[in-house]
Design a protein around this motif. Sequence first.
Motif, short mmCIF file in Angstrom:
data_model
loop_
_atom_site.label_atom_id
_atom_site.label_comp_id
_atom_site.label_asym_id
_atom_site.label_seq_id
_atom_site.Cartn_x
_atom_site.Cartn_y
_atom_site.Cartn_z
N THR A 96 28.12 44.85 -17.20
CA THR A 96 27.15 45.81 -17.84
C THR A 96 27.15 47.18 -17.38
OG1 THR A 96 25.33 45.04 -16.49
CG2 THR A 96 25.51 44.28 -18.64
N SER A 144 20.80 45.73 -11.20
CA SER A 144 20.15 45.82 -12.54
C SER A 144 19.46 46.95 -12.73
CB SER A 144 19.32 44.46 -12.81
OG SER A 144 20.20 43.56 -12.64
N SER A 201 20.35 49.81 -15.67
CA SER A 201 19.20 50.18 -16.61
C SER A 201 19.05 51.59 -16.80
CB SER A 201 18.09 49.47 -16.40
OG SER A 201 18.02 48.09 -16.37
N TRP A 249 15.40 47.24 -26.24
CA TRP A 249 15.44 47.08 -24.62
C TRP A 249 14.35 46.60 -24.19
CZ3 TRP A 249 13.84 48.68 -19.98
CH2 TRP A 249 14.82 48.58 -18.99
N ASN A 286 13.34 43.09 -22.09
CA ASN A 286 13.26 42.94 -20.79
C ASN A 286 11.91 42.32 -20.52
OD1 ASN A 286 14.87 44.56 -18.43
ND2 ASN A 286 15.22 45.29 -20.43
N TRP A 339 11.85 42.22 -13.62
CA TRP A 339 11.90 43.12 -14.68
C TRP A 339 11.18 44.46 -14.55
CZ3 TRP A 339 7.17 44.51 -17.30
CH2 TRP A 339 6.19 43.78 -16.81
N HIS A 385 13.96 46.82 -13.29
CA HIS A 385 14.54 47.31 -14.68
C HIS A 385 13.99 48.32 -15.36
CE1 HIS A 385 16.63 42.88 -14.85
NE2 HIS A 385 16.51 43.35 -13.64
N PHE A 421 15.09 52.11 -15.53
CA PHE A 421 15.53 52.67 -16.97
C PHE A 421 14.58 53.96 -17.51
CE2 PHE A 421 14.88 52.91 -21.79
CZ PHE A 421 16.23 52.66 -22.08
#
Length: 257
Positions: free
Chosen positions: A111, A158, A162, A211, A215, A233, A236, A240
């Motif tokens: 990713t 991650s 993100s 997205w 998540n 999460w 993440h 993001f």
Amino acid sequence: MNADNEKVINLPGVVTILLGVMTAIELFAAIAPRGLVYSVYDAFAFVPLRLSFALAPQTVLSALADAHALDADAQGQLVAMLNGGRWVYLTPLSYAFLHGGWTHLVINSLTLAAFGAPVARRLEPARFLAFFAACAVAGAFAHFAFHPLDAAPVVGASAAISGTMAGIVRFAFTPGARLGENGAVNGRDARTASLSQIGENRQAMLFLIVWFGANFLLGAFPEVSGSSEPIAWEAHIGGFLFGLLCFGAFEPSARRA
């Protein structure tokens, strides 16, 4: 193989370096003595409870002592366990370079290669590293906000990755944009879209909905991703949101809308 194909598959040097560092750390974790590996992960993984203890030791100790009816000896052992030493304030960043096994690393590497490369080409190395690090820290503090007394260690890139996904949203959905080097659009650099422009772009909004939905699903059902452990999460989402809101601050001013 022609030059055009080489451009498509070659990663920016800064992304290659990040992947190399993370791979070297995982290799170390696989072959080094268990005690040494445990010490490294114990020092550099992000543990919200340890950061809480570093920031407000008496408050945390009192809360845990009351909740678990700890005697003086138990409290002393707890203090020793929670004392993260001088590295505790580094862990909101260092955790991003540690992983929970090869599968975790491979997924994050793929990713990062896919979503980090266009952002790295657009920002150039120093700005990309700063952006990557800031997204990792934002993710750690988002997780911390929800779980300040959680003793479970958090590892993995991650949250930072993100952030790169969010960064792409700010320039990839410009009409006619393509994810070539420097985000070129018809031979010119694409400007960074404002948040209001993102809100008016159906493709961008669909990406955001998918997205966030994915998540939340991973958070509720981590087994969907093959993980037997809870997925952070919140980290993440923190990475993001930081990437989405702050991406423009890391770009040269000439590219901002």
